[in-house]
Scaffold this motif. Sequence first.
Motif, PDB file in Angstrom:
ATOM      1  N   ASN A 141      -1.001   6.554   1.660  1.00 56.78           N
ATOM      2  CA  ASN A 141      -2.404   6.866   1.947  1.00 56.78           C
ATOM      3  C   ASN A 141      -3.226   5.609   2.178  1.00 56.78           C
ATOM      4  N   GLN A 177      -7.129  -1.856  -7.324  1.00 60.46           N
ATOM      5  CA  GLN A 177      -5.917  -1.038  -7.293  1.00 60.46           C
ATOM      6  C   GLN A 177      -6.292   0.430  -7.132  1.00 60.46           C
ATOM      7  N   GLY A 178      -5.640   1.106  -6.200  1.00 54.23           N
ATOM      8  CA  GLY A 178      -5.922   2.519  -5.922  1.00 54.23           C
ATOM      9  C   GLY A 178      -6.954   2.743  -4.831  1.00 54.23           C
ATOM     10  N   GLU A 179      -7.646   1.692  -4.435  1.00 52.02           N
ATOM     11  CA  GLU A 179      -8.648   1.800  -3.361  1.00 52.02           C
ATOM     12  C   GLU A 179      -7.970   1.706  -1.997  1.00 52.02           C
ATOM     13  N   GLU A 180      -8.611   2.238  -0.975  1.00 54.65           N
ATOM     14  CA  GLU A 180      -8.087   2.096   0.381  1.00 54.65           C
ATOM     15  C   GLU A 180      -8.275   0.658   0.850  1.00 54.65           C
ATOM     16  N   LYS A 190     -11.322  -0.547   2.863  1.00 51.75           N
ATOM     17  CA  LYS A 190     -12.583  -0.826   2.181  1.00 51.75           C
ATOM     18  C   LYS A 190     -12.807  -2.334   2.079  1.00 51.75           C
ATOM     19  N   ARG A 206      -3.600   3.167   0.270  1.00 46.61           N
ATOM     20  CA  ARG A 206      -4.255   2.712  -0.955  1.00 46.61           C
ATOM     21  C   ARG A 206      -3.459   1.560  -1.557  1.00 46.61           C
ATOM     22  N   CYS A 221       0.850  -1.193   0.000  1.00 46.19           N
ATOM     23  CA  CYS A 221       0.000   0.000   0.000  1.00 46.19           C
ATOM     24  C   CYS A 221       0.883   1.240   0.000  1.00 46.19           C
ATOM     25  N   ASN A 222       0.339   2.334  -0.528  1.00 46.68           N
ATOM     26  CA  ASN A 222       1.091   3.588  -0.517  1.00 46.68           C
ATOM     27  C   ASN A 222       0.896   4.318   0.819  1.00 46.68           C
TER      28      ASN A 222
END
Length: 161
Positions: A20, A42-45, A48, A22, A17-18
Amino acid sequence: MHARTILQSLQQGILICNRNARIIYFNDAYGEFIGKRLEEVQGEEITKYRKHAMVPQVIQSQIPIEGIVRTEGNQEYFASVYPIMEGDIPNGTISIVTTLAQHQLKVKQKTETLAERVRKFEREEILAEVAYCGGGVEGKKRAAARLGISLATLYNKIKED
């Protein structure tokens, strides 16, 4: 070798994860664990999909969390989450997840005696050689010759369970 190829070869779930929290990447094992494909999320937290994920906590504290047992829904698993640092700046996390089923299989394998593991290994090698040489008596004769054992020994080792 590429890092993605290496991470895909692991049986443990790997999640990156980055800063943030994500999702940047996860291997197929992690995808099976959460029931999603990387392209879908991809790109979601991560929270979630894993409500109680420790990723945000590790990003904030910059302190790894190692080898804890977690339960989420009907899944029990071991998790370790490590901060990814660039200098003094947290840039994300990498998580390693092992399901209890995977762990129990490893424990079971470790409880077998050496003789049991050797018999199992021997049988698997013989079966692989038979598959390579072809079935039937002729294939088994070739396999026995290649393995340096008698045909009778080959048959006896195949029958063992």
